[in-house]
Scaffold this active site. Structure first.
Site, PDB file in Angstrom:
ATOM      1  N   ARG A 238      33.842  44.239  39.510  1.00 27.84           N
ATOM      2  CA  ARG A 238      32.959  44.960  38.592  1.00 27.84           C
ATOM      3  C   ARG A 238      32.247  46.046  39.386  1.00 27.84           C
ATOM      4  NH1 ARG A 238      35.454  43.263  34.953  1.00 27.84           N
ATOM      5  NH2 ARG A 238      34.789  41.937  33.236  1.00 27.84           N
ATOM      6  N   GLU A 267      30.903  53.027  33.230  1.00 23.38           N
ATOM      7  CA  GLU A 267      32.294  53.241  32.808  1.00 23.38           C
ATOM      8  C   GLU A 267      32.255  53.863  31.416  1.00 23.38           C
ATOM      9  OE1 GLU A 267      34.552  49.621  33.200  1.00 23.38           O
ATOM     10  OE2 GLU A 267      34.308  49.631  35.369  1.00 23.38           O
ATOM     11  N   HIS A 286      39.521  51.315  35.120  1.00 21.39           N
ATOM     12  CA  HIS A 286      39.445  49.884  34.767  1.00 21.39           C
ATOM     13  C   HIS A 286      40.723  49.429  34.053  1.00 21.39           C
ATOM     14  CE1 HIS A 286      36.404  46.447  33.787  1.00 21.39           C
ATOM     15  NE2 HIS A 286      37.629  45.969  33.977  1.00 21.39           N
TER      16      HIS A 286
HETATM   17  P1  NDP Z   1      37.377  33.465  39.453  1.00 24.71           P
HETATM   18  O1  NDP Z   1      36.183  32.813  38.864  1.00 24.71           O
HETATM   19  O2  NDP Z   1      38.626  32.672  39.615  1.00 24.71           O
HETATM   20  O3  NDP Z   1      37.030  34.101  40.858  1.00 24.71           O
HETATM   21  C1  NDP Z   1      35.793  34.658  41.142  1.00 24.71           C
HETATM   22  C2  NDP Z   1      35.498  34.373  42.573  1.00 24.71           C
HETATM   23  O4  NDP Z   1      34.275  35.001  42.932  1.00 24.71           O
HETATM   24  C3  NDP Z   1      35.343  32.868  42.843  1.00 24.71           C
HETATM   25  O5  NDP Z   1      36.195  32.499  43.875  1.00 24.71           O
HETATM   26  C4  NDP Z   1      33.885  32.773  43.263  1.00 24.71           C
HETATM   27  O6  NDP Z   1      33.680  31.789  44.217  1.00 24.71           O
HETATM   28  C5  NDP Z   1      33.670  34.138  43.865  1.00 24.71           C
HETATM   29  N1  NDP Z   1      32.261  34.402  44.089  1.00 24.71           N
HETATM   30  C6  NDP Z   1      31.209  34.133  43.295  1.00 24.71           C
HETATM   31  N2  NDP Z   1      30.075  34.474  43.908  1.00 24.71           N
HETATM   32  C7  NDP Z   1      30.423  34.976  45.114  1.00 24.71           C
HETATM   33  C8  NDP Z   1      29.705  35.490  46.212  1.00 24.71           C
HETATM   34  N3  NDP Z   1      28.380  35.542  46.197  1.00 24.71           N
HETATM   35  N4  NDP Z   1      30.384  35.909  47.299  1.00 24.71           N
HETATM   36  C9  NDP Z   1      31.728  35.849  47.319  1.00 24.71           C
HETATM   37  N5  NDP Z   1      32.458  35.344  46.316  1.00 24.71           N
HETATM   38  C10 NDP Z   1      31.817  34.924  45.231  1.00 24.71           C
HETATM   39  O7  NDP Z   1      37.646  34.731  38.539  1.00 24.71           O
HETATM   40  P2  NDP Z   1      38.945  35.657  38.499  1.00 24.71           P
HETATM   41  O8  NDP Z   1      39.572  35.705  39.836  1.00 24.71           O
HETATM   42  O9  NDP Z   1      39.771  35.295  37.340  1.00 24.71           O
HETATM   43  O10 NDP Z   1      38.251  37.074  38.173  1.00 24.71           O
HETATM   44  C11 NDP Z   1      37.334  37.628  39.086  1.00 24.71           C
HETATM   45  C12 NDP Z   1      36.664  38.852  38.510  1.00 24.71           C
HETATM   46  O11 NDP Z   1      37.579  39.922  38.465  1.00 24.71           O
HETATM   47  C13 NDP Z   1      36.176  38.729  37.070  1.00 24.71           C
HETATM   48  O12 NDP Z   1      34.923  38.093  37.014  1.00 24.71           O
HETATM   49  C14 NDP Z   1      36.108  40.155  36.624  1.00 24.71           C
HETATM   50  O13 NDP Z   1      34.834  40.680  36.902  1.00 24.71           O
HETATM   51  C15 NDP Z   1      37.128  40.857  37.507  1.00 24.71           C
HETATM   52  N6  NDP Z   1      38.303  41.331  36.762  1.00 24.71           N
HETATM   53  C16 NDP Z   1      38.580  42.672  36.774  1.00 24.71           C
HETATM   54  C17 NDP Z   1      39.704  43.138  36.151  1.00 24.71           C
HETATM   55  C18 NDP Z   1      40.026  44.589  36.168  1.00 24.71           C
HETATM   56  O14 NDP Z   1      40.621  45.065  35.206  1.00 24.71           O
HETATM   57  N7  NDP Z   1      39.694  45.305  37.219  1.00 24.71           N
HETATM   58  C19 NDP Z   1      40.624  42.253  35.427  1.00 24.71           C
HETATM   59  C20 NDP Z   1      40.227  40.867  35.483  1.00 24.71           C
HETATM   60  C21 NDP Z   1      39.111  40.449  36.136  1.00 24.71           C
HETATM   61  P3  NDP Z   1      33.436  30.258  43.776  1.00 24.71           P
HETATM   62  O15 NDP Z   1      34.782  29.763  43.419  1.00 24.71           O
HETATM   63  O16 NDP Z   1      32.857  29.661  44.979  1.00 24.71           O
HETATM   64  O17 NDP Z   1      32.511  30.305  42.589  1.00 24.71           O
HETATM   65  C1  DGY Z   2      38.311  41.239  32.636  1.00 20.42           C
HETATM   66  O1  DGY Z   2      39.101  40.549  31.965  1.00 20.42           O
HETATM   67  O2  DGY Z   2      37.222  40.811  33.047  1.00 20.42           O
HETATM   68  C2  DGY Z   2      38.752  42.622  32.992  1.00 20.42           C
HETATM   69  O3  DGY Z   2      37.788  43.387  33.559  1.00 20.42           O
HETATM   70  C3  DGY Z   2      39.557  43.329  31.961  1.00 20.42           C
HETATM   71  O4  DGY Z   2      40.732  42.643  31.741  1.00 20.42           O
END
Ligand code: NDP
Ligand code: DGY
Length: 321
Positions: A238, A267, A286
């Site tokens: 984000r 955005e 995005h």
């Molecule tokens: P997950 O919940 O699987 O992964 C998020 C990770 O962030 C977890 O491993 C979590 O750790 C970690 N985290 C939380 N707090 C911290 C911190 N302080 N320092 C380091 N790591 C931290 O979610 P996803 O992988 O499915 O998605 C991640 C993010 O990607 C979404 O929240 C969204 O914002 C973004 N996204 C963007 C997209 C795009 O189009 N660019 C598409 C899809 C998603 P823990 O497991 O320990 O909680």
């Molecule tokens: C999400 O799912 O959070 C992305 O940012 C868009 O797919």
């Protein structure tokens, strides 16, 4: 029951709702977002709300919806736009779209990393503008993944999928930071390290954590200062995880080689934003999950989550908070 959809979604996803026999669908029938006033008006009396990551769902929206609202289904895995304390207070269930977009987002993040590190947009521009005068030993050189150290901040579903895709490029060390070490990291031989080590040792840093109060503004002056001056920074989580003024400073003062961003604040990023003047900054709109098939699956999942919430049954993907 009444459901309100804050954006036009394809016929197939709407059919899932219409043929269920449990709800009447009303939709903001446009590809463009609705205004706040339109959101507040549209949600009135709704039992279910299907929203986008660009819709802030806070107390005002919940109050406008009224007491019937029992389910919110977001077309995203990120849920930082939902004010969960307010949603919880009202006993409303939340559906989201994890897993189904992991591969598409990881693929895009790797594409962005390569495009940034190997200067693809700049190279394409040089071909078009006549800057390509001949093959030259050091012209358009960038940074390669082979033999490098990559640091991933947030080794969650997408972080792991990025790591798996980077291994075949010959990355020498994979590091990750986060709240706790992860058992699944063994699959890609990733080492759990303190943030300081990740910043000091990585040639590429990829941000794939969720946006939380803790990660908001995490990538700031102090963060960039601790990175190698030859390092490449990539963010597909984000925009608010990054302090963009500090990133601009780092990119223009040689503290950092280049940055690739799929997400920004705001955005869309205004076309006159200083980051867009930099050759060493690649900004995408995005599009992490933007493949036809992924978006189709996300929309069907969001519709099924909504229906399950209306019917008080198990959701395919419920957010537990
Ligand atoms: P997950 O919940 O699987 O992964 C998020 C990770 O962030 C977890 O491993 C979590 O750790 C970690 N985290 C939380 N707090 C911290 C911190 N302080 N320092 C380091 N790591 C931290 O979610 P996803 O992988 O499915 O998605 C991640 C993010 O990607 C979404 O929240 C969204 O914002 C973004 N996204 C963007 C997209 C795009 O189009 N660019 C598409 C899809 C998603 P823990 O497991 O320990 O909680
Ligand atoms: C999400 O799912 O959070 C992305 O940012 C868009 O797919």
């Amino acid at each position: 029951m009444k459901v309100f959809l804050t954006r036009r979604i394809p016929e197939e996803a709407i059919k899932i709702l219409q043929t269920s026999g449990v709800c009447e669908v009303s939709m903001w029938d446009s590809d463009e977002p609705l205004s706040r006033a339109e959101l507040l008006a549209g949600v009135q009396g709704a039992d279910g709300l299907l929203c986008m990551l660009s819709d802030k769902i806070d107390a005002e929206v919940l109050d406008a919806a009224g007491p019937n609202l029992k389910v919110i289904s977001t077309l995203s895995v990120g849920y930082d736009h939902l004010v969960l304390e307010e949603i919880k207070k009202r006993g409303i269930r939340v559906g989201y779209t994890p897993d189904v977009l992991t591969d598409a987002t990881a693929e895009l993040t790797v594409a962005l990393l390569l495009a940034t590190a190997r200067r693809l947009p700049e190279g394409i521009e040089e071909v078009k503008n006549g800057g390509w005068s001949s093959w030259k030993p050091l012209w358009m050189c960038g940074h390669g993944l082979s033999g490098s150290t990559v640091g991933i901040v947030g080794l969650g579903r997408i972080g792991m999928a990025i790591a798996r895709r980077l291994v075949p490029f010959g990355v020498r060390r994979l590091l990750y930071s986060g709240r706790a070490a992860k058992a699944e990291a063994a699959e890609v031989k990733a080492e759990f390290v303190p943030m300081d080590t990740l910043l000091a040792d990585s040639d590429f840093i990829v941000i794939s954590c969720s946006l939380t109060p803790e990660t908001q503004g995490m990538c700031d002056r102090n963060f960039f200062r601790r990175m190698k001056s030859t390092a490449v920074f990539v963010n597909s989580s984000r925009g608010a995880v990054v302090n963009q003024e500090d990133l601009y400073q780092a990119l223009t003062t040689g503290q950092l080689a280049a940055a690739g961003l799929d997400v920004t604040t705001p955005e869309p990023l205004p076309t006159d934003h200083p980051l867009l003047t930099l050759k060493n900054c690649v900004v995408l709109p995005h599009i992490g999950s933007a493949t036809y098939s992924t978006r189709g699956v996300m929309m069907a999942l969001a519709a099924r989550n909504l229906l399950a919430g209306l019917r008080d049954t198990d959701m395919p993907s419920e957010l537990h908070f």
